[in-house]
Design a protein around this motif. Sequence first.
Motif, PDB file in Angstrom:
ATOM      1  N   ARG A  16      -3.604 -66.016  91.101  1.00  0.00           N
ATOM      2  CA  ARG A  16      -4.270 -65.725  90.111  1.00  0.00           C
ATOM      3  C   ARG A  16      -4.595 -64.374  89.959  1.00  0.00           C
ATOM      4  O   ARG A  16      -4.737 -63.683  88.668  1.00  0.00           O
ATOM      5  CB  ARG A  16      -5.541 -66.830  89.723  1.00  0.00           C
ATOM      6  N   PHE A  17      -4.903 -63.833  90.928  1.00  0.00           N
ATOM      7  CA  PHE A  17      -5.509 -62.404  90.901  1.00  0.00           C
ATOM      8  C   PHE A  17      -4.471 -61.410  91.690  1.00  0.00           C
ATOM      9  O   PHE A  17      -4.876 -60.515  92.285  1.00  0.00           O
ATOM     10  CB  PHE A  17      -6.915 -62.335  91.862  1.00  0.00           C
ATOM     11  N   ASN A  18      -3.321 -61.557  91.465  1.00  0.00           N
ATOM     12  CA  ASN A  18      -2.326 -60.734  91.860  1.00  0.00           C
ATOM     13  C   ASN A  18      -1.234 -60.515  90.715  1.00  0.00           C
ATOM     14  O   ASN A  18      -0.014 -60.883  90.595  1.00  0.00           O
ATOM     15  CB  ASN A  18      -1.432 -61.189  93.101  1.00  0.00           C
ATOM     16  N   THR A  19      -1.745 -60.007  89.538  1.00  0.00           N
ATOM     17  CA  THR A  19      -0.955 -59.905  88.331  1.00  0.00           C
ATOM     18  C   THR A  19      -1.307 -58.427  87.906  1.00  0.00           C
ATOM     19  O   THR A  19      -1.880 -57.774  88.545  1.00  0.00           O
ATOM     20  CB  THR A  19      -1.477 -60.825  87.055  1.00  0.00           C
ATOM     21  N   THR A  20      -0.454 -57.915  87.061  1.00  0.00           N
ATOM     22  CA  THR A  20      -0.203 -56.637  86.550  1.00  0.00           C
ATOM     23  C   THR A  20      -1.521 -56.194  85.917  1.00  0.00           C
ATOM     24  O   THR A  20      -2.103 -55.264  85.919  1.00  0.00           O
ATOM     25  CB  THR A  20       0.829 -56.430  85.430  1.00  0.00           C
ATOM     26  N   SER A  21      -2.354 -57.394  85.431  1.00  0.00           N
ATOM     27  CA  SER A  21      -3.517 -56.964  84.768  1.00  0.00           C
ATOM     28  C   SER A  21      -4.697 -57.099  85.624  1.00  0.00           C
ATOM     29  O   SER A  21      -5.777 -56.746  85.178  1.00  0.00           O
ATOM     30  CB  SER A  21      -3.661 -58.048  83.545  1.00  0.00           C
ATOM     31  N   THR A  22      -4.616 -57.649  86.860  1.00  0.00           N
ATOM     32  CA  THR A  22      -5.600 -57.752  87.687  1.00  0.00           C
ATOM     33  C   THR A  22      -5.946 -56.175  88.014  1.00  0.00           C
ATOM     34  O   THR A  22      -5.416 -55.503  88.435  1.00  0.00           O
ATOM     35  CB  THR A  22      -5.171 -58.303  89.062  1.00  0.00           C
ATOM     36  N   PRO A  23      -7.425 -55.906  88.038  1.00  0.00           N
ATOM     37  CA  PRO A  23      -7.839 -54.674  88.430  1.00  0.00           C
ATOM     38  C   PRO A  23      -7.623 -54.330  89.570  1.00  0.00           C
ATOM     39  O   PRO A  23      -7.713 -55.128  90.698  1.00  0.00           O
ATOM     40  CB  PRO A  23      -9.586 -54.789  88.118  1.00  0.00           C
TER      41      PRO A  23
END
Length: 573
Positions: free
Chosen positions: A73-80
């Motif tokens: 969930r925290f490994n996307t293009t939108s993740t800071p």
Amino acid sequence: MEKSCLLPFGIFLVLLLNISASVAAPTAESVYISFLQCLKNYTSSPDQVSNIIFAQTNASFSSVLEAYIRNARFNTTSTPKPLLVVTPLEEPHIQGAVICAKNIGIQLKIRSGGHDYEGISYVSDQPFIILDMFQFRNITVDVENKVAVVQAGATLGEVYYRIWEKSKVYGFPAGLCPTVGVGGHLSGGGYGNMLRKHGLSVDHVVDAKIVDVKGRILDKEAMGEDLFWAIKGGGGASFGVILSYTVKLVLVPEVVTVFKILKSLDKNENMTELVLQWQNVAPHTDDRLFMRLLLQPVSSKVVKKTKTIRATVMALFLGGADEVVTLMGKEFPALDLSKENCTEMSWIGSVLWWANFDNATKPQALLDRNVNSANFLKRKSDYVQKPLSKVELEGIWKKMIELGKTGFVFNPYGGKMSEVSSDATPFPHRAGNLFKIQYSVNWDEPGLELDNNYTSQARILYSYMTPFVSSNPRSAFLNYRDLDIGTNSFGNNTYEEGAVYGIKYFNRNFERLVKIKTVVDPENFFRNEQSIPTQTGLDTAASESDAGKLLHLSLYWNLMVKVVWLLIFEVFI
């Protein structure tokens, strides 16, 4: 024709605005340059420092960042993303990283294994740096003195393997997943399938080393009783950077027994009766026996295109099969355990079994860190202090089937857990708790709609369980990190915000943690979305430190000089 002075002054104003913005929000490049130059002062090999700092422009940045992201969930293009990832090799690197981050005025996130369920160790909405401890992984096992010194970046699998290398009669009570990092696991409490016999991981910590906010390396004696108490269950990242823990080993028998029993609601296997009995047996039976209960909504094999509930009892008994079969025959007849269901093995073999390796797997498999592997998940937690009735369980089965995906993991307490005082460590959930609930949902495909669907399922089931679990406070387990129960904001970061989640995690121990935090880190440099606040609640950490301000003013002045020269050039040349 005479040049007008209006244009240069216009340019001057625009440049001033741009410079002011850059000072307020430092760029990745400026942070890298400042941090690199600063860190060189804290090593005997300054030319090698660039090898442990990964800026966003570095070709290896993404691979280093993503290797220990354990929740997709925290490994996307939108993740800071962090401005830098720092991978220390020696203690001065860590001391320097703390001092330099503080001087620059930027947030420092500390990651050991990346298993924080909410990604707190590697995600932030503020500009931040990750101090990634994965190379800080030395383990020294001293069988003669029955202790091991374990650095924070080691994994539990590595700890178990190194103990097994030296002795076949010692082990350590900690988690079941071998890729979990020691730093986060132990500083949050740490538990595993020997907790009823031996308690929590932190109950066996006898010393520690930490880098504090001043960059000092402190052991138990130097840090004092209060700070040593705080980092044994209060979350190390609120107080400093854990370098290592010294832990006592525990005796394990040469032969242990494991078993797994499955029953389904739709097969007339008395599954509900199994769960009713489990509640009255698992927390009270022989403390050598740990029986985890998994409850999952699954597709029915009896009625097509419908869901049912499957119950799985997974157990470790610190003894032989004959003894546990006899014990369960007397105490837990609904389990219907026979010797054919049981497998006797060594303790290290049971570690592999619980980690879902097959019986032929060699212990060396525990050294595999399994990097770059993650699925999508959401976890929540609760504590149960009185058994659930048959009517209540049947209502829960109905809600689980309705939701379709979220399951439970019930972990029994009792035994040693009831013998240790609730304030012996920051972890307060001892006597009076029958079992802990983990709400668990996993999925494989990315997408915001799926994220919202499955996380919503977990929250709905959590809400449904409100009448059946602890209250005032509704307790939660720090290692099952859950931002739903409260967060602090970096704009305010008040005591009141911290108390919302802090009392759920730590109950009455929260106040002592706040007092300790106020003494050892009064400016709240070591902070995250669920860190321990200071007593004042002032957001001193959100603003830059004095040294950081000086650094930014220096950069500002250098740029101003350049602007003035440009202005002079425009006017007079």
